[in-house]
Design a protein around this motif. Structure first.
Motif, PDB file in Angstrom:
ATOM      1  N   LYS A 151      32.104  65.044  20.636  1.00  0.00           N
ATOM      2  CA  LYS A 151      33.049  63.981  20.279  1.00  0.00           C
ATOM      3  C   LYS A 151      32.330  62.648  20.091  1.00  0.00           C
ATOM      4  N   HIS A 152      31.391  62.332  20.981  1.00  0.00           N
ATOM      5  CA  HIS A 152      30.686  61.049  20.907  1.00  0.00           C
ATOM      6  C   HIS A 152      29.598  61.032  19.834  1.00  0.00           C
ATOM      7  N   GLN A 153      28.842  62.108  19.703  1.00  0.00           N
ATOM      8  CA  GLN A 153      27.687  62.133  18.809  1.00  0.00           C
ATOM      9  C   GLN A 153      27.996  62.676  17.420  1.00  0.00           C
ATOM     10  N   GLN A 154      29.148  63.291  17.228  1.00  0.00           N
ATOM     11  CA  GLN A 154      29.560  63.868  15.945  1.00  0.00           C
ATOM     12  C   GLN A 154      28.589  64.935  15.449  1.00  0.00           C
ATOM     13  N   ARG A 155      27.951  65.631  16.372  1.00  0.00           N
ATOM     14  CA  ARG A 155      27.052  66.728  16.026  1.00  0.00           C
ATOM     15  C   ARG A 155      26.916  67.637  17.240  1.00  0.00           C
ATOM     16  N   ALA A 156      26.346  68.793  17.009  1.00  0.00           N
ATOM     17  CA  ALA A 156      26.125  69.736  18.102  1.00  0.00           C
ATOM     18  C   ALA A 156      24.812  69.409  18.809  1.00  0.00           C
ATOM     19  N   LEU A 157      24.665  69.949  19.987  1.00  0.00           N
ATOM     20  CA  LEU A 157      23.418  69.810  20.747  1.00  0.00           C
ATOM     21  C   LEU A 157      22.316  70.626  20.084  1.00  0.00           C
TER      22      LEU A 157
ATOM     23  N   ALA B 224      30.610  72.955  31.684  1.00  0.00           N
ATOM     24  CA  ALA B 224      29.901  73.009  30.404  1.00  0.00           C
ATOM     25  C   ALA B 224      30.835  72.663  29.253  1.00  0.00           C
ATOM     26  N   TYR B 225      32.064  73.142  29.316  1.00  0.00           N
ATOM     27  CA  TYR B 225      33.026  72.836  28.255  1.00  0.00           C
ATOM     28  C   TYR B 225      33.264  71.330  28.156  1.00  0.00           C
ATOM     29  N   ILE B 226      33.492  70.692  29.284  1.00  0.00           N
ATOM     30  CA  ILE B 226      33.760  69.254  29.267  1.00  0.00           C
ATOM     31  C   ILE B 226      32.544  68.492  28.753  1.00  0.00           C
ATOM     32  N   ALA B 227      31.347  68.854  29.203  1.00  0.00           N
ATOM     33  CA  ALA B 227      30.133  68.149  28.783  1.00  0.00           C
ATOM     34  C   ALA B 227      29.870  68.334  27.284  1.00  0.00           C
ATOM     35  N   VAL B 228      29.960  69.564  26.800  1.00  0.00           N
ATOM     36  CA  VAL B 228      29.690  69.828  25.383  1.00  0.00           C
ATOM     37  C   VAL B 228      30.756  69.189  24.506  1.00  0.00           C
TER      38      VAL B 228
ATOM     39  N   ALA C 147      27.124  78.881  23.967  1.00  0.00           N
ATOM     40  CA  ALA C 147      28.297  79.442  23.295  1.00  0.00           C
ATOM     41  C   ALA C 147      29.309  78.347  22.940  1.00  0.00           C
ATOM     42  N   LEU C 148      29.555  77.433  23.866  1.00  0.00           N
ATOM     43  CA  LEU C 148      30.503  76.361  23.591  1.00  0.00           C
ATOM     44  C   LEU C 148      29.967  75.399  22.530  1.00  0.00           C
TER      45      LEU C 148
ATOM     46  N   PRO D 226      19.938  60.967  22.106  1.00  0.00           N
ATOM     47  CA  PRO D 226      20.863  60.292  23.005  1.00  0.00           C
ATOM     48  C   PRO D 226      20.555  60.641  24.459  1.00  0.00           C
ATOM     49  N   LYS D 227      20.878  59.719  25.332  1.00  0.00           N
ATOM     50  CA  LYS D 227      20.703  59.980  26.758  1.00  0.00           C
ATOM     51  C   LYS D 227      21.751  60.996  27.200  1.00  0.00           C
ATOM     52  N   LEU D 228      21.315  61.978  27.963  1.00  0.00           N
ATOM     53  CA  LEU D 228      22.223  63.034  28.398  1.00  0.00           C
ATOM     54  C   LEU D 228      22.799  62.774  29.780  1.00  0.00           C
ATOM     55  N   THR D 229      22.444  61.654  30.407  1.00  0.00           N
ATOM     56  CA  THR D 229      22.920  61.367  31.756  1.00  0.00           C
ATOM     57  C   THR D 229      24.449  61.355  31.854  1.00  0.00           C
ATOM     58  N   PRO D 230      25.163  60.686  30.924  1.00  0.00           N
ATOM     59  CA  PRO D 230      26.630  60.733  31.052  1.00  0.00           C
ATOM     60  C   PRO D 230      27.192  62.139  30.892  1.00  0.00           C
ATOM     61  N   TYR D 231      26.541  62.952  30.082  1.00  0.00           N
ATOM     62  CA  TYR D 231      27.043  64.303  29.849  1.00  0.00           C
ATOM     63  C   TYR D 231      26.752  65.220  31.034  1.00  0.00           C
ATOM     64  N   VAL D 232      25.662  64.952  31.744  1.00  0.00           N
ATOM     65  CA  VAL D 232      25.424  65.662  33.007  1.00  0.00           C
ATOM     66  C   VAL D 232      26.509  65.259  34.009  1.00  0.00           C
TER      67      VAL D 232
END
Length: 171
Positions: free
Chosen positions: A81-87, A72-76, A159-160, A29-35
């Motif tokens: 929530k969107h991808q249903q998986r961890a980074l 970091a909390y908001i981005a992770v 950690a998050l 997935p593109k990480l631009t929105p999460y940045v």
């Protein structure tokens, strides 16, 4: 008589990390929105701490680290929530470098605003003379805060990510 050597490479039918097939790893997935979410969280936390600092003195490094943790909390949280998986680790690195780069771009804009709108010509002259006479303390402080930003972003995202991982919660 020829002998057949055993197959040492992994089969392409095995599932990858997080139970995804290997073909799913090609479309990250593109990480631009999460940045962007990282930057919004950082801005909100910084604004909150600026308000708090009008009443209580706070350490600048502590404010930086706490603001980065909030970003970091908001981005992770949004990613999970969107991808249903961890980074995964490459996404953690990309989010860390992108988030810190945006934070530093915002800091540059903030200081340019102060430079042009708050300081007069005399104040600018004094600051330029001071930084030319002793540039080492300024450079070392900039490097230290950059390292602090990178380390705190990396640790907080990692950690998050582990804390909010939906696969770890289910098991």
């Amino acid at each position: 008589m020829s002998r057949k050597s055993p197959q040492l490479s992994k089969s392409t039918t095995q599932s990858g990390r997080h139970g995804l097939p290997p073909s799913a790893k090609l479309t990250q997935p593109k990480l631009t929105p999460y940045v962007g979410f990282f930057a919004v969280g950082y801005i909100l936390a910084s604004a909150l701490f600026m308000i708090i600092q009008t009443k209580f003195p706070l350490n600048a490094q502590m404010v930086t680290v706490l603001s980065i943790i909030m970003g970091a909390y908001i981005a992770v949280q949004k990613f999970i929530k969107h991808q249903q998986r961890a980074l995964d680790s490459s996404e953690i690195n990309r989010l860390m470098f992108g988030g810190v780069a945006v934070v530093w771009l915002l800091t540059v804009v903030y200081f340019l605003g102060i430079w042009f709108f708050l300081f007069d010509a005399v104040s600018r002259e004094v600051l330029l003379d001071m930084s030319m006479q002793q540039p080492l303390p300024l450079l070392s402080a900039l490097i230290m805060i950059l390292v602090l930003s990178l380390v705190s972003a990396r640790i907080s995202i990692w950690a998050l990510n582990r804390l909010l991982d939906p696969n770890r919660k289910a098991s």
